[in-house]
Every structure is written in C-alpha cells, then in structure tokens.
Design a protein around this motif. Structure first.
Motif, PDB file in Angstrom:
ATOM      1  N   PHE A 175      28.273  42.539   7.629  1.00 24.00           N
ATOM      2  CA  PHE A 175      27.291  43.254   6.816  1.00 24.00           C
ATOM      3  C   PHE A 175      27.717  43.261   5.346  1.00 24.00           C
ATOM      4  O   PHE A 175      26.931  42.925   4.456  1.00 24.00           O
ATOM      5  CB  PHE A 175      27.124  44.689   7.314  1.00 24.00           C
ATOM      6  N   SER A 176      28.964  43.639   5.087  1.00 26.39           N
ATOM      7  CA  SER A 176      29.432  43.724   3.707  1.00 26.39           C
ATOM      8  C   SER A 176      29.452  42.352   3.037  1.00 26.39           C
ATOM      9  O   SER A 176      29.026  42.203   1.885  1.00 26.39           O
ATOM     10  CB  SER A 176      30.829  44.359   3.657  1.00 26.39           C
ATOM     11  N   LEU A 177      29.921  41.324   3.764  1.00 21.38           N
ATOM     12  CA  LEU A 177      29.964  39.978   3.189  1.00 21.38           C
ATOM     13  C   LEU A 177      28.568  39.459   2.889  1.00 21.38           C
ATOM     14  O   LEU A 177      28.318  38.888   1.821  1.00 21.38           O
ATOM     15  CB  LEU A 177      30.668  39.026   4.156  1.00 21.38           C
ATOM     16  N   SER A 178      27.645  39.661   3.837  1.00 25.99           N
ATOM     17  CA  SER A 178      26.290  39.139   3.666  1.00 25.99           C
ATOM     18  C   SER A 178      25.584  39.806   2.498  1.00 25.99           C
ATOM     19  O   SER A 178      25.005  39.128   1.635  1.00 25.99           O
ATOM     20  CB  SER A 178      25.482  39.346   4.958  1.00 25.99           C
ATOM     21  N   VAL A 179      25.610  41.117   2.460  1.00 26.15           N
ATOM     22  CA  VAL A 179      24.940  41.845   1.380  1.00 26.15           C
ATOM     23  C   VAL A 179      25.580  41.517   0.039  1.00 26.15           C
ATOM     24  O   VAL A 179      24.882  41.272  -0.960  1.00 26.15           O
ATOM     25  CB  VAL A 179      24.979  43.369   1.647  1.00 26.15           C
ATOM     26  N   PHE A 180      26.896  41.480  -0.003  1.00 24.14           N
ATOM     27  CA  PHE A 180      27.608  41.215  -1.254  1.00 24.14           C
ATOM     28  C   PHE A 180      27.242  39.845  -1.814  1.00 24.14           C
ATOM     29  O   PHE A 180      26.902  39.710  -2.994  1.00 24.14           O
ATOM     30  CB  PHE A 180      29.117  41.295  -1.004  1.00 24.14           C
ATOM     31  N   ASN A 181      27.281  38.816  -0.983  1.00 25.47           N
ATOM     32  CA  ASN A 181      27.002  37.459  -1.462  1.00 25.47           C
ATOM     33  C   ASN A 181      25.549  37.281  -1.861  1.00 25.47           C
ATOM     34  O   ASN A 181      25.243  36.675  -2.899  1.00 25.47           O
ATOM     35  CB  ASN A 181      27.393  36.443  -0.396  1.00 25.47           C
ATOM     36  N   VAL A 182      24.622  37.795  -1.061  1.00 24.93           N
ATOM     37  CA  VAL A 182      23.200  37.647  -1.366  1.00 24.93           C
ATOM     38  C   VAL A 182      22.833  38.380  -2.645  1.00 24.93           C
ATOM     39  O   VAL A 182      22.143  37.840  -3.522  1.00 24.93           O
ATOM     40  CB  VAL A 182      22.338  38.148  -0.190  1.00 24.93           C
ATOM     41  N   ILE A 183      23.299  39.606  -2.775  1.00 28.20           N
ATOM     42  CA  ILE A 183      22.931  40.414  -3.941  1.00 28.20           C
ATOM     43  C   ILE A 183      23.522  39.846  -5.223  1.00 28.20           C
ATOM     44  O   ILE A 183      22.838  39.746  -6.252  1.00 28.20           O
ATOM     45  CB  ILE A 183      23.368  41.881  -3.748  1.00 28.20           C
ATOM     46  N   THR A 184      24.786  39.455  -5.201  1.00 24.75           N
ATOM     47  CA  THR A 184      25.395  38.908  -6.423  1.00 24.75           C
ATOM     48  C   THR A 184      24.735  37.587  -6.818  1.00 24.75           C
ATOM     49  O   THR A 184      24.480  37.346  -7.999  1.00 24.75           O
ATOM     50  CB  THR A 184      26.907  38.708  -6.252  1.00 24.75           C
ATOM     51  N   ASP A 185      24.440  36.726  -5.836  1.00 29.82           N
ATOM     52  CA  ASP A 185      23.758  35.469  -6.151  1.00 29.82           C
ATOM     53  C   ASP A 185      22.373  35.722  -6.729  1.00 29.82           C
ATOM     54  O   ASP A 185      21.943  35.060  -7.684  1.00 29.82           O
ATOM     55  CB  ASP A 185      23.642  34.598  -4.895  1.00 29.82           C
ATOM     56  N   SER A 186      21.648  36.663  -6.141  1.00 32.29           N
ATOM     57  CA  SER A 186      20.314  36.993  -6.636  1.00 32.29           C
ATOM     58  C   SER A 186      20.368  37.542  -8.060  1.00 32.29           C
ATOM     59  O   SER A 186      19.600  37.125  -8.938  1.00 32.29           O
ATOM     60  CB  SER A 186      19.650  38.012  -5.708  1.00 32.29           C
ATOM     61  N   MET A 187      21.288  38.449  -8.314  1.00 33.75           N
ATOM     62  CA  MET A 187      21.419  39.042  -9.649  1.00 33.75           C
ATOM     63  C   MET A 187      21.769  37.988 -10.691  1.00 33.75           C
ATOM     64  O   MET A 187      21.222  37.988 -11.806  1.00 33.75           O
ATOM     65  CB  MET A 187      22.477  40.155  -9.625  1.00 33.75           C
ATOM     66  N   LEU A 188      22.660  37.076 -10.332  1.00 32.93           N
ATOM     67  CA  LEU A 188      23.112  36.076 -11.296  1.00 32.93           C
ATOM     68  C   LEU A 188      22.038  35.034 -11.591  1.00 32.93           C
ATOM     69  O   LEU A 188      21.870  34.627 -12.742  1.00 32.93           O
ATOM     70  CB  LEU A 188      24.379  35.394 -10.771  1.00 32.93           C
ATOM     71  N   THR A 189      21.280  34.609 -10.576  1.00 33.12           N
ATOM     72  CA  THR A 189      20.228  33.614 -10.831  1.00 33.12           C
ATOM     73  C   THR A 189      19.062  34.216 -11.608  1.00 33.12           C
ATOM     74  O   THR A 189      18.369  33.504 -12.338  1.00 33.12           O
ATOM     75  CB  THR A 189      19.701  33.012  -9.520  1.00 33.12           C
ATOM     76  N   LYS A 190      18.845  35.513 -11.462  1.00 33.00           N
ATOM     77  CA  LYS A 190      17.794  36.178 -12.231  1.00 33.00           C
ATOM     78  C   LYS A 190      18.192  36.359 -13.694  1.00 33.00           C
ATOM     79  O   LYS A 190      17.330  36.575 -14.550  1.00 33.00           O
ATOM     80  CB  LYS A 190      17.469  37.543 -11.632  1.00 33.00           C
ATOM     81  N   SER A 191      19.483  36.278 -13.970  1.00 35.03           N
ATOM     82  CA  SER A 191      19.981  36.526 -15.326  1.00 35.03           C
ATOM     83  C   SER A 191      19.966  35.288 -16.213  1.00 35.03           C
ATOM     84  O   SER A 191      20.254  35.379 -17.401  1.00 35.03           O
ATOM     85  CB  SER A 191      21.415  37.079 -15.260  1.00 35.03           C
ATOM     86  N   VAL A 192      19.654  34.106 -15.623  1.00 33.28           N
ATOM     87  CA  VAL A 192      19.647  32.864 -16.395  1.00 33.28           C
ATOM     88  C   VAL A 192      18.286  32.192 -16.262  1.00 33.28           C
ATOM     89  O   VAL A 192      17.522  32.494 -15.340  1.00 33.28           O
ATOM     90  CB  VAL A 192      20.763  31.905 -15.919  1.00 33.28           C
ATOM     91  N   PRO A 193      17.936  31.265 -17.164  1.00 35.48           N
ATOM     92  CA  PRO A 193      16.663  30.537 -17.048  1.00 35.48           C
ATOM     93  C   PRO A 193      16.593  29.722 -15.767  1.00 35.48           C
ATOM     94  O   PRO A 193      17.630  29.322 -15.210  1.00 35.48           O
ATOM     95  CB  PRO A 193      16.669  29.628 -18.284  1.00 35.48           C
ATOM     96  N   SER A 194      15.366  29.437 -15.309  1.00 37.88           N
ATOM     97  CA  SER A 194      15.191  28.676 -14.073  1.00 37.88           C
ATOM     98  C   SER A 194      15.785  27.273 -14.174  1.00 37.88           C
ATOM     99  O   SER A 194      16.185  26.682 -13.170  1.00 37.88           O
ATOM    100  CB  SER A 194      13.708  28.579 -13.717  1.00 37.88           C
ATOM    101  N   SER A 195      15.871  26.732 -15.381  1.00 35.43           N
ATOM    102  CA  SER A 195      16.443  25.394 -15.567  1.00 35.43           C
ATOM    103  C   SER A 195      17.946  25.366 -15.323  1.00 35.43           C
ATOM    104  O   SER A 195      18.538  24.284 -15.227  1.00 35.43           O
ATOM    105  CB  SER A 195      16.146  24.888 -16.979  1.00 35.43           C
ATOM    106  N   ASP A 196      18.570  26.546 -15.222  1.00 35.80           N
ATOM    107  CA  ASP A 196      20.020  26.617 -15.043  1.00 35.80           C
ATOM    108  C   ASP A 196      20.431  27.240 -13.722  1.00 35.80           C
ATOM    109  O   ASP A 196      21.600  27.597 -13.545  1.00 35.80           O
ATOM    110  CB  ASP A 196      20.655  27.415 -16.192  1.00 35.80           C
ATOM    111  N   THR A 197      19.491  27.402 -12.778  1.00 36.42           N
ATOM    112  CA  THR A 197      19.852  28.050 -11.519  1.00 36.42           C
ATOM    113  C   THR A 197      20.869  27.239 -10.730  1.00 36.42           C
ATOM    114  O   THR A 197      21.745  27.796 -10.060  1.00 36.42           O
ATOM    115  CB  THR A 197      18.598  28.283 -10.649  1.00 36.42           C
ATOM    116  N   GLY A 198      20.776  25.911 -10.787  1.00 35.81           N
ATOM    117  CA  GLY A 198      21.745  25.076 -10.078  1.00 35.81           C
ATOM    118  C   GLY A 198      23.146  25.253 -10.620  1.00 35.81           C
ATOM    119  O   GLY A 198      24.117  25.402  -9.865  1.00 35.81           O
ATOM    120  N   THR A 199      23.264  25.266 -11.944  1.00 37.66           N
ATOM    121  CA  THR A 199      24.575  25.459 -12.569  1.00 37.66           C
ATOM    122  C   THR A 199      25.139  26.837 -12.243  1.00 37.66           C
ATOM    123  O   THR A 199      26.332  26.982 -11.952  1.00 37.66           O
ATOM    124  CB  THR A 199      24.464  25.302 -14.093  1.00 37.66           C
TER     125      THR A 199
END
Length: 406
Positions: free
Chosen positions: A332-356
C-alpha cells in the motif's frame, strides 16, 4: 490513429477519446508483459549466480552495475522518448530486452552475468508506458490512470514469478531465459502494430529542428532544467530520501528470500505472486478511490507514515509468515507513494517533457538499486535483516516530520 502507425494529433485534446483509451489499454498490456518477463528473470538470476559462485557481496556488485547503467540511461531515454516518440522508444526497449535474455540464456561464466546486464541501459518500457498514459490521460485522472500501470505490475509479478519459478525448477535457467526472449519479441510486435509514433500535444517540427533536438538527448542541462519548475525539486527530494530505505529492502529481497527465509525457487515464486495479488487489489481498487477523495499531499503523507511502520515491523520479523503480515501495508505504502509522486511531478512540467520527467523518476529507482546492494549487503552481513527495517523506520519518520513542518 490508423494501422497503429500514425501520430495522435494534438493528443490528448485533439484525439478521439475512444482512440486514446484504446492506446492506453494496449500500453497496459505491453507493460504487464514486460513486468512478466522481468519477474521471470528474477526467478533465474539469483540461482544462476549462486551456481556460478557468486556470494552476497558479488551479487550486490551485479545489482549495483544495473543501477548505475539505468541511473544514467533513464533520464537520457526519457529525453529520447520525448524527442522521437513512444513507438521508437518502446521498440528500442523491447529489442534491448530480447538481447538481455539471449545473453542470460548463454551465461556460463561469472563475467557473462555482468555482460548480459549491459542492454539494461535501453530497457525502460515502464517509464515510456507511463509517459504515454500521462500524455493521453486528463490531468485530474492522471494518478488513477498511472495506478493502473501498477495493476499491470501486479499481474506481471504473479505471472512472471509463477512461470519463472516452475520453468527454472523443472527445465533450467537457459530455457527460462529463452522464454523471456520470445515473450519480449511478442511485446515488440505489439508496439510496432498498435503504438503511434508520438503521443505529444505539440505540432510537428521541421527536419532541421528535429536534427537540432536529436543532438540534445545527452544535454544534461536540458534534463536538469526540469528541477527549476515550482515544487519539482522538493517533491523529487522526498521521492529519493523516503524511497531509499524501502528500496534497499526490495533490492536485497532475493538474497533475503534465499538466505534468511531459505525459500526454494517455486516457493519464492508463490511469495512474489502473493505480492502481485496484493498490489493488484491496491492499484486497481484502492488508489483510484483515494485520489478521487483526498488530496495528493495528504496521500503522500499517509504513504510515508505507513512506510515507517512497515520498517518497524520488518525490524522484528523472524520468519516468512511474519513478513507476509507486513506485505499489505508495505505494498500500500509503495504503491501510493510511487503513483502520487509520479503524478505530482508530471503535472509540474510541460507535456512535452513528461518522458524526461518520468525518466528522472525511474533514475530514482536506479539510484536505489545502485547504492542499495552495497549498503544493503553491508547491513545484512554485519547487522542482519532487522537493521534495514530500523533504518526505514527512522528515515521515513524524519521525512514525515519535515513535510508536516514545511
């Protein structure tokens, strides 16, 4: 999209919703297959390494090598995916995976185990799959969409661990590795047939611009500039420090299962299948409901708090039954932690940089695999399994308090 090869124009806004969903579902299948082959490999490498004379320390060196390779390969490959598109990136990853398994199949010397890890520089199916999902999903539903990749992870964990354990025990390591190569070839066919050239929302560039951008794949400045976007550096730091202790345990688990729990290959396969079932339930039925009801910051705090308690429990476990009791809160902790941090970080950058950005996220896991085997091997040999759990408890409590004060 037509014949799986045309570009999704203006994705996600300009593409038909059903078309985007179709691509996302196919990516889920590709991700599940890739995880299946990787966990099949996990049923081979520790036992083959033991046959070839590896001890815990040398197996740690082998894991560290993979971590170093992917530490540098992740961000570069993420940049490659942004510039050249999802289909080319996934094709290269699947091709590298085929080479990886073929080299493993013929490994009959300790040096060959190190050589077969070289293709891992290009093996980034999971972050590229996350990029496609992030590009084609709506921002408010991104965490839920990314969590479904975790569901694929659970499916692959069950299938790969069970299949790999039985094949290894009954037929041998070489045949099991060949099955992984054939499976990876099938994944490559799916990519070539169904994945569009690109899933980005920007318009096509001229050939001259493309040539200029192609030279910037190895431009460290283009990659690290993402850290300057608001909130990225703080979230990234939390991802590194809070994830380090649990990462050490994950890296060392194959040795713990073999040496501490005394598990046979098929028993280890059953245990990994149990992990997969738990993760499937959490990723498929829990995270989506949580993200719809609670803020991402609250869920991040919750995952770190639960992780600290998991570390405390692992510090006092004595057998595999005790460990199984910690699996549900751990996953539970690993799944929530990884999903939430990835979601927060991809939302913080332009769509052209989501891969990077997702390449940088994958580099965090690679960093853990780089320092994890050395640190974990030292702790395990000198202080036992309990020391790893104790460190996880202390570090996560410290990060939790830091986030509350911030």
């Amino acid at each position: 999209m037509s014949r799986g090869g045309d570009k999704v124009e203006g994705a996600p806004g300009g593409a038909d919703r059903a078309e985007r969903k179709k691509i996302i579902y196919i990516v889920y299948v590709i991700a599940a297959l890739d995880i299946t082959w990787m966990f099949l490999q996990f049923s081979v490498t520790p036992y083959l390494a033991k046959k070839l004379g590896f001890d815990t320390l040398w197996f740690g060196y082998l894991q560290t090598m993979v971590g170093v390779i992917q530490l540098f390969g992740g961000p570069m490959f993420g940049r490659f995916a942004d510039l050249f598109g999802a289909r080319m990136a996934l094709s290269l990853s699947c091709t590298a995976t085929i080479a990886f398994f073929l080299l493993l199949a013929i490994a009959d010397h300790p040096a060959m185990l190190f050589i077969h890890k070289i293709p891992t520089f290009f093996m980034h199916v999971l972050p590229v799959s996350q990029m496609v999902v992030a590009d084609l999903s709506e921002p408010e539903k991104r965490a839920d969409a990314l969590s479904k990749i975790g569901l694929c992870f659970g499916i692959g964990m069950i299938a790969g661990s069970t299949l790999g354990g039985h094949l290894n025990a009954r037929i041998g390591e070489a045949f099991t590795a060949c099955v992984g190569a054939v499976g990876s070839a099938f994944s490559l066919l799916l990519v070539l047939k169904f994945i569009p050239k690109t899933t980005k929302a920007h318009t096509p560039r001229s050939n001259t611009e493309s040539e200029k951008k192609s030279t910037s794949i190895f431009n460290v400045g283009e990659i690290t500039r993402l850290m300057k976007f608001p909130g990225v550096s703080a979230t990234f730091a939390v991802k590194v420090f809070a994830g380090l202790p649990s990462g050490i345990f994950q890296v060392m688990f194959s040795i713990i299962a073999l040496d501490f729990f005394k598990l046979q290959p098929h028993q280890n396969g059953y245990l990994m299948a149990y992990f997969g079932i738990v993760q499937m339930v959490i990723q498929g039925g829990v995270i989506g409901k949580l993200t719809a009801r609670y803020s991402e910051n609250s869920l991040l705090l919750l995952s770190i708090a639960v992780s600290s308690l998991v570390g405390l429990a692992q510090a006092y476990m004595q057998n595999v039954f005790h460990f199984c009791l910690t699996v549900i809160p751990m996953m539970f902790s690993l799944s929530v932690f990884n999903v939430i941090t990835d979601s927060m970080l991809t939302k913080s950058v332009p769509s052209s940089d989501t891969g990077t950005m997702l390449g940088l996220c994958s580099s965090v896991q690679s960093l853990l695999r780089t320092v994890g085997p050395t640190v974990g091997g030292f702790l395990y040999v000198n202080y036992g399994v309990s020391s790893i759990g104790q460190i996880q408890f202390v570090v996560n409590i410290a990060v939790f308090v830091y986030m509350l004060l911030r």
